[in-house]
Design a protein around this motif. Structure first.
Motif, PDB file in Angstrom:
ATOM      1  N   THR A  51       0.838  -1.190   0.000  1.00  0.00           N
ATOM      2  CA  THR A  51       0.000   0.000   0.000  1.00  0.00           C
ATOM      3  C   THR A  51       0.877   1.245   0.000  1.00  0.00           C
ATOM      4  O   THR A  51       1.780   1.377   0.830  1.00  0.00           O
ATOM      5  CB  THR A  51      -0.924   0.014   1.232  1.00  0.00           C
ATOM      6  OG1 THR A  51      -1.747  -1.152   1.212  1.00  0.00           O
ATOM      7  CG2 THR A  51      -1.814   1.260   1.225  1.00  0.00           C
ATOM      8  N   LYS A  52       0.611   2.146  -0.946  1.00  0.00           N
ATOM      9  CA  LYS A  52       1.388   3.374  -1.059  1.00  0.00           C
ATOM     10  C   LYS A  52       0.632   4.547  -0.428  1.00  0.00           C
ATOM     11  O   LYS A  52      -0.579   4.481  -0.204  1.00  0.00           O
ATOM     12  CB  LYS A  52       1.696   3.660  -2.527  1.00  0.00           C
ATOM     13  CG  LYS A  52       2.560   2.576  -3.170  1.00  0.00           C
ATOM     14  CD  LYS A  52       2.915   2.937  -4.600  1.00  0.00           C
ATOM     15  CE  LYS A  52       3.834   1.889  -5.210  1.00  0.00           C
ATOM     16  NZ  LYS A  52       4.233   2.236  -6.604  1.00  0.00           N
ATOM     17  N   THR A  53       1.363   5.608  -0.169  1.00  0.00           N
ATOM     18  CA  THR A  53       0.802   6.755   0.555  1.00  0.00           C
ATOM     19  C   THR A  53       0.678   7.984  -0.342  1.00  0.00           C
ATOM     20  O   THR A  53       1.620   8.347  -1.038  1.00  0.00           O
ATOM     21  CB  THR A  53       1.680   7.106   1.770  1.00  0.00           C
ATOM     22  OG1 THR A  53       1.713   5.989   2.651  1.00  0.00           O
ATOM     23  CG2 THR A  53       1.130   8.320   2.506  1.00  0.00           C
ATOM     24  N   ILE A  54      -0.504   8.598  -0.293  1.00  0.00           N
ATOM     25  CA  ILE A  54      -0.729   9.896  -0.939  1.00  0.00           C
ATOM     26  C   ILE A  54      -0.935  10.910   0.174  1.00  0.00           C
ATOM     27  O   ILE A  54      -1.876  10.803   0.969  1.00  0.00           O
ATOM     28  CB  ILE A  54      -1.965   9.879  -1.852  1.00  0.00           C
ATOM     29  CG1 ILE A  54      -1.851   8.777  -2.910  1.00  0.00           C
ATOM     30  CG2 ILE A  54      -2.155  11.244  -2.528  1.00  0.00           C
ATOM     31  CD1 ILE A  54      -3.081   8.639  -3.786  1.00  0.00           C
ATOM     32  N   GLN A  78     -10.018   9.307  -1.679  1.00  0.00           N
ATOM     33  CA  GLN A  78      -9.841   7.968  -1.111  1.00  0.00           C
ATOM     34  C   GLN A  78     -11.000   7.054  -1.496  1.00  0.00           C
ATOM     35  O   GLN A  78     -10.794   5.876  -1.825  1.00  0.00           O
ATOM     36  CB  GLN A  78      -9.733   8.058   0.409  1.00  0.00           C
ATOM     37  CG  GLN A  78      -9.524   6.713   1.093  1.00  0.00           C
ATOM     38  CD  GLN A  78      -8.138   6.158   0.859  1.00  0.00           C
ATOM     39  OE1 GLN A  78      -7.162   6.609   1.450  1.00  0.00           O
ATOM     40  NE2 GLN A  78      -8.031   5.150  -0.018  1.00  0.00           N
ATOM     41  N   ILE A  81     -10.472   5.949  -5.020  1.00  0.00           N
ATOM     42  CA  ILE A  81      -9.381   4.970  -5.055  1.00  0.00           C
ATOM     43  C   ILE A  81      -9.870   3.603  -4.575  1.00  0.00           C
ATOM     44  O   ILE A  81      -9.579   2.572  -5.195  1.00  0.00           O
ATOM     45  CB  ILE A  81      -8.202   5.461  -4.193  1.00  0.00           C
ATOM     46  CG1 ILE A  81      -7.486   6.621  -4.896  1.00  0.00           C
ATOM     47  CG2 ILE A  81      -7.225   4.328  -3.898  1.00  0.00           C
ATOM     48  CD1 ILE A  81      -6.440   7.305  -4.044  1.00  0.00           C
ATOM     49  N   TYR A  88      -3.637   2.436  -2.509  1.00  0.00           N
ATOM     50  CA  TYR A  88      -3.183   3.730  -1.998  1.00  0.00           C
ATOM     51  C   TYR A  88      -4.018   4.139  -0.786  1.00  0.00           C
ATOM     52  O   TYR A  88      -5.232   3.921  -0.759  1.00  0.00           O
ATOM     53  CB  TYR A  88      -3.323   4.820  -3.066  1.00  0.00           C
ATOM     54  CG  TYR A  88      -2.367   4.681  -4.219  1.00  0.00           C
ATOM     55  CD1 TYR A  88      -1.103   5.256  -4.179  1.00  0.00           C
ATOM     56  CD2 TYR A  88      -2.729   3.952  -5.349  1.00  0.00           C
ATOM     57  CE1 TYR A  88      -0.225   5.121  -5.247  1.00  0.00           C
ATOM     58  CE2 TYR A  88      -1.855   3.816  -6.419  1.00  0.00           C
ATOM     59  CZ  TYR A  88      -0.600   4.400  -6.357  1.00  0.00           C
ATOM     60  OH  TYR A  88       0.273   4.251  -7.415  1.00  0.00           O
ATOM     61  N   LYS A  89      -3.355   4.724   0.187  1.00  0.00           N
ATOM     62  CA  LYS A  89      -4.074   5.315   1.318  1.00  0.00           C
ATOM     63  C   LYS A  89      -3.795   6.813   1.321  1.00  0.00           C
ATOM     64  O   LYS A  89      -2.673   7.263   1.073  1.00  0.00           O
ATOM     65  CB  LYS A  89      -3.665   4.677   2.642  1.00  0.00           C
ATOM     66  CG  LYS A  89      -2.251   5.004   3.094  1.00  0.00           C
ATOM     67  CD  LYS A  89      -1.987   4.492   4.502  1.00  0.00           C
ATOM     68  CE  LYS A  89      -0.561   4.844   4.952  1.00  0.00           C
ATOM     69  NZ  LYS A  89      -0.278   4.392   6.323  1.00  0.00           N
ATOM     70  N   ASP A 116       4.664   8.478  -1.309  1.00  0.00           N
ATOM     71  CA  ASP A 116       4.783   8.093  -2.722  1.00  0.00           C
ATOM     72  C   ASP A 116       4.240   9.167  -3.657  1.00  0.00           C
ATOM     73  O   ASP A 116       4.796   9.412  -4.727  1.00  0.00           O
ATOM     74  CB  ASP A 116       4.059   6.768  -2.958  1.00  0.00           C
ATOM     75  CG  ASP A 116       4.634   5.648  -2.116  1.00  0.00           C
ATOM     76  OD1 ASP A 116       5.732   5.171  -2.463  1.00  0.00           O
ATOM     77  OD2 ASP A 116       4.015   5.273  -1.103  1.00  0.00           O
ATOM     78  N   LEU A 232      -1.591   7.845 -11.160  1.00  0.00           N
ATOM     79  CA  LEU A 232      -1.792   6.534 -10.551  1.00  0.00           C
ATOM     80  C   LEU A 232      -1.662   5.421 -11.588  1.00  0.00           C
ATOM     81  O   LEU A 232      -1.075   4.362 -11.313  1.00  0.00           O
ATOM     82  CB  LEU A 232      -3.174   6.468  -9.892  1.00  0.00           C
ATOM     83  CG  LEU A 232      -3.438   7.427  -8.733  1.00  0.00           C
ATOM     84  CD1 LEU A 232      -4.838   7.219  -8.181  1.00  0.00           C
ATOM     85  CD2 LEU A 232      -2.405   7.240  -7.631  1.00  0.00           C
ATOM     86  N   GLU A 235       1.962   4.942 -12.330  1.00  0.00           N
ATOM     87  CA  GLU A 235       2.624   4.244 -11.223  1.00  0.00           C
ATOM     88  C   GLU A 235       2.310   2.751 -11.278  1.00  0.00           C
ATOM     89  O   GLU A 235       3.194   1.920 -11.051  1.00  0.00           O
ATOM     90  CB  GLU A 235       2.125   4.818  -9.893  1.00  0.00           C
ATOM     91  CG  GLU A 235       2.671   6.173  -9.544  1.00  0.00           C
ATOM     92  CD  GLU A 235       3.983   6.079  -8.787  1.00  0.00           C
ATOM     93  OE1 GLU A 235       4.061   5.399  -7.777  1.00  0.00           O
ATOM     94  OE2 GLU A 235       4.957   6.708  -9.261  1.00  0.00           O
TER      95      GLU A 235
END
Length: 238
Positions: A51-54, A78, A81, A88-89, A116, A232, A235
């Motif tokens: 899990t990646k972070t925004i 969110q 997503i 992503y969180k 990220d 996104l 990525e």
């Protein structure tokens, strides 16, 4: 003599049958090993997707002033997503009243965690206070440099901002150019104007005429998503 030949024929038959039995057993063993290997492969648990972070870093617009947390545009991002099952969180790091100078002083603490994708939404309060556009530019640039220094692979989105012409035409123009200049020089992704379709519309802003309503935040979320979604996808493809 005849009896001896008969016994030899029986012995040969037994050996042939035994050989066939061994071959069948070997085939069964090999088939069993293949089946076991296939079963182990199919039953192997799938690798977990990291899990990646925004990180949304901004002022009262990001914080969702006057609204519930789940009504602010980062929370709506969110939800989008999650509906697409993307890994992503979103972290909402908006603080009401924040200036670019305040953001520059605060960012180091937030960078203790890996980031990220970094969405930078600051500057509106600078404009409302008539702060020098060069100071605003320098503060935003310093924030971008700090984020990149801590997270070299980070993707940065810059939320463009505009202010009413009440501050004077020259200042208004210079303020708008802070964002286009930074986007070009720092090679960050620009959200042209975060409040596009909302600014100046009484029905989409609260009583102060500055902070968007719940419906206004839905439009902000769409403005952000239009620019964020391709990032996104890129990525995910890399």
């Amino acid at each position: 003599m005849i009896k001896m030949k008969y016994l030899m024929l029986q012995l040969t038959a037994v050996l042939v049958l035994a050989g066939c039995g061994n071959a069948q057993n070997n085939n069964r063993l090999e088939a069993g090993e293949d089946a076991t290997a296939a079963a182990e492969t199919s039953e192997a648990p799938p690798k977990e997707t990291e899990t990646k972070t925004i990180l949304f870093f901004g002022n009262s617009l990001t914080a969702g002033y006057g609204l519930e947390p789940d009504q602010a545009f980062p929370a709506l991002i969110q939800q989008r997503i999650d509906s697409l099952d993307l890994p992503y969180k979103v972290i909402n790091a908006g603080v009401s009243g924040e200036t670019t100078a305040g953001g520059k002083a605060r960012i180091d603490w937030l960078l203790k965690q890996p980031v990220d994708i970094f969405v930078l939404e600051l500057g509106a309060n600078d404009g409302l206070r008539g702060i020098s556009t060069e100071e605003t530019y320098n503060n935003l640039k310093a924030i971008i440099e700090k984020v990149r220094s801590k997270n070299p692979e980070v993707e940065i989105l810059l939320a463009g901002m505009q202010i009413p012409p009440s501050m004077g035409q020259k200042y208004t123009q210079q303020f708008r150019e802070v964002y286009t200049r930074l986007a070009e020089e720092e090679q960050v992704v620009l959200i042209p104007f975060l409040l596009e379709g909302v600014a100046g519309d009484r029905d989409l802003n609260q009583g102060d005429g500055i902070h968007p309503t719940e419906e206004g935040h839905k439009i902000l979320a769409e403005n952000v998503w239009t620019v964020l979604e391709p990032v996104l996808q890129e990525e995910a493809a890399s």
